[in-house]
Design an enzyme around this catalytic site. Structure first.
Site, short mmCIF file in Angstrom:
data_model
loop_
_atom_site.label_atom_id
_atom_site.label_comp_id
_atom_site.label_asym_id
_atom_site.label_seq_id
_atom_site.Cartn_x
_atom_site.Cartn_y
_atom_site.Cartn_z
CB ALA A 10 -0.92 0.00 1.22
NE ARG A 15 12.52 5.62 0.11
CZ ARG A 15 12.85 4.68 0.97
NH1 ARG A 15 14.10 4.53 1.34
NH2 ARG A 15 11.94 3.87 1.48
C1 UD1 Z 1 10.02 -1.44 7.41
C2 UD1 Z 1 10.22 -1.83 8.86
C3 UD1 Z 1 11.72 -1.79 9.20
C4 UD1 Z 1 12.46 -2.73 8.26
C5 UD1 Z 1 12.15 -2.40 6.80
C6 UD1 Z 1 12.72 -3.47 5.90
C7 UD1 Z 1 8.26 -0.97 10.02
C8 UD1 Z 1 7.72 0.04 10.94
N1 UD1 Z 1 9.54 -0.88 9.72
O1 UD1 Z 1 10.47 -0.11 7.27
O2 UD1 Z 1 11.92 -2.21 10.52
O3 UD1 Z 1 13.86 -2.65 8.52
O4 UD1 Z 1 10.74 -2.35 6.56
O5 UD1 Z 1 12.57 -3.13 4.56
O6 UD1 Z 1 7.52 -1.85 9.59
N2 UD1 Z 1 3.32 -0.31 3.48
C9 UD1 Z 1 1.96 -0.35 3.48
N3 UD1 Z 1 1.27 0.64 4.08
C10 UD1 Z 1 1.88 1.68 4.70
C11 UD1 Z 1 3.28 1.72 4.71
C12 UD1 Z 1 3.98 0.70 4.09
O7 UD1 Z 1 1.37 -1.28 2.91
O8 UD1 Z 1 1.18 2.56 5.22
C13 UD1 Z 1 4.05 -1.37 2.79
C14 UD1 Z 1 4.92 -0.84 1.67
O9 UD1 Z 1 4.21 -0.83 0.44
C15 UD1 Z 1 6.07 -1.81 1.67
C16 UD1 Z 1 6.15 -2.28 3.11
O10 UD1 Z 1 4.93 -1.98 3.71
O11 UD1 Z 1 5.85 -2.89 0.82
C17 UD1 Z 1 7.30 -1.66 3.88
O12 UD1 Z 1 7.10 -0.27 3.93
P1 UD1 Z 1 8.30 0.76 4.00
O13 UD1 Z 1 7.75 2.13 4.03
O14 UD1 Z 1 9.29 0.44 2.95
O15 UD1 Z 1 8.87 0.41 5.45
P2 UD1 Z 1 10.25 0.87 6.01
O16 UD1 Z 1 10.13 2.22 6.52
O17 UD1 Z 1 11.30 0.61 5.01
MG MG Z 2 11.23 -0.04 2.81
#
Ligand code: UD1
Ligand code: MG
Length: 430
Positions: A10, A15
């Site tokens: 989601a 980036r």
């Molecule tokens: C997350 C982890 C972090 C980990 C990293 C690994 C959390 C809080 N942190 O961080 O500990 O080291 O992944 O890559 O989980 N997504 C949603 N809805 C949202 C936000 C994100 O579905 O509201 C999905 C994104 O599409 C993605 C995944 O969750 O596929 C990870 O989201 P991302 O924003 O990349 O998390 P990080 O901040 O990188």
């Molecule tokens: Mg990530």
């Protein structure tokens, strides 16, 4: 299969700097999300994909390729973050594997390593020289104690090199009780999925770290990451086919789509690109040729041949600078410089240099049918729709715009005239 899979997809993917949703960017001809779904389908019959940004577009794309995948819309306004993404998701089995949609390199074997044992949570960790950007994993006596996001780290925690790779295998009962209880009391004011670890530890549950390979769990966040992931995927695809008996000259210069297949003894020279759903059977593809969505059997192509979608080549020789599109050629030779589009050409036929099928009149495309043992001279135009029967000779320079009967010669050219000594009359003598 007694495990459910939830794929988080989601997020916005800011980036990537692209109007295409992040998870739909392709690696080896297949969107990142589809790589993740393919790995998930090998271990589970209950797959839920969480969407929000460009949800409609992504859902449509998935539905065009997969059946039986469930969708869940995140309320990302009220509940942003990876924990917010899990709110309202219900899984069928007693355990759920949660992974990210931007992990195209993950394999079924890698996921299986997280499904083993009887811990309440298994979580993927990677040891990294440069852990920046990732959540840090605090491990005490072999058990995970908590995950601290980089933005919430105190300086000492920033030094931790064991990071959260973002894939978890969690018991359903934990998800059902912890997800509704998450709060957004952190630096990003987001609901962190990672907080379920702390909740589990506080209740005396076991959280095991499973060390995984960075190469398989690396998330793609930018176009640079995308290019790196492509390199890794290409290496895997080429290794697999070389092991299956395909020869590759300078494999690092060759591109092969994840959906392409090979059979028998095939040779790919340097610079070859095999795209789409192509099947190459006992064939030799020479330097810098491009094959797209085509079937090539017992044939030679190139160097610098271009075979466009829906082409079938059987027992055929295609030489340099020949383009073939949506055509079936059986036992044909087209050695040099030709365009063959919307055609079917039969055994023993020879295509001279510079033959062109004129398949398009600016509005519609038309078919060319050429029979057996036809000899087509150089620089000929075949204006479709047209049928040329067997055993025909087409003289060089001819424009064929009517059907040709079996056994005929066709010639259309103005008679050649010679004007003796004209050169000297025109330019004078020295
Ligand atoms: C997350 C982890 C972090 C980990 C990293 C690994 C959390 C809080 N942190 O961080 O500990 O080291 O992944 O890559 O989980 N997504 C949603 N809805 C949202 C936000 C994100 O579905 O509201 C999905 C994104 O599409 C993605 C995944 O969750 O596929 C990870 O989201 P991302 O924003 O990349 O998390 P990080 O901040 O990188
Ligand atoms: Mg990530």
């Amino acid at each position: 299969m007694s495990i459910s899979v939830v794929i988080l997809a989601a997020g916005q993917g800011t980036r990537m700097k692209s109007s295409t949703p992040k998870v739909l960017h392709e690696i080896s001809g297949k969107s990142m999300l589809f790589h993740a779904i393919d790995a998930a389908q090998k271990i589970s019959d209950d797959i839920t994909i969480v969407l929000y940004h460009q949800a409609e577009r992504i859902q449509k794309e998935i539905e065009a390729h997969y059946n039986g995948v469930h969708f869940h819309m995140q309320d990302a306004v009220q509940f942003p973050g990876t924990g917010g993404a899990m709110k309202g998701v219900s899984v069928k089995h007693t355990k759920a594997l949660i992974l990210n949609g931007d992990m195209p390199l993950v394999t079924m074997q890698a996921l299986e390593s997280l499904m083993q044992g009887d811990a309440d949570i298994n979580m993927s960790v990677i040891k990294m020289d440069d852990p920046s950007g990732y959540g840090r994993v605090v491990i005490i006596e072999g058990n995970v104690h908590e995950i601290v996001e980089e933005k919430d780290c105190i300086p000492a925690q920033k030094e931790i090199q064991t990071v959260n790779a973002g894939v978890y295998c969690v018991k359903k009962e934990l998800l059902d009780s912890y997800i509704p209880a998450l709060n957004n009391d952190n630096a990003q004011a987001e609901y962190y999925l990672t907080d379920i670890v702390k909740m589990a530890v506080d209740e005396g549950k076991t959280v095991h770290p499973v060390i995984v390979k960075e190469e398989e769990f690396k998330g793609v966040n930018s176009k640079l990451d995308l290019a790196h992931a492509e390199e890794i995927m290409q290496r895997r695809i080429k290794t697999k086919w070389m092991k299956a008996g395909v020869s590759m000259r300078l494999p690092e210069t060759i591109y092969i789509d994840s959906k392409a297949t090979f059979e028998g003894e095939c040779i790919l020279e340097n610079g070859v690109s095999i795209q789409g759903i192509s099947h190459i059977i006992a064939s030799h593809i020479k330097t810098n040729s491009v094959i797209e969505d085509s079937h090539i059997q017992n044939s030679h192509v190139g160097p610098m041949g271009r075979i466009r979608p829906d082409t079938k080549l059987i027992d055929t020789h295609i030489g340099n600078f020949v383009e073939v599109k949506k055509s079936t050629l059986t036992g044909v030779k087209a050695g040099h410089l030709a365009y063959i589009g919307d055609a079917s050409i039969d055994e023993g036929t020879n295509i001279g240099a510079g033959m062109i099928t004129c398949n398009y009149d600016g509005k519609n495309k038309y078919q060319t049918v050429i029979g057996k043992n036809v000899f087509i001279g150089s620089d000929t135009q075949i204006v479709a729709p047209v049928t040329i029967a067997d055993d025909v000779i087409i003289a060089a320079g001819t424009t064929v715009n009517k059907d040709v009967a079996k056994g005929s010669l066709v010639i259309s050219r103005t008679e050649m005239k010679t004007v003796k000594n004209f050169f000297y009359k025109f330019f004078g003598t020295k």
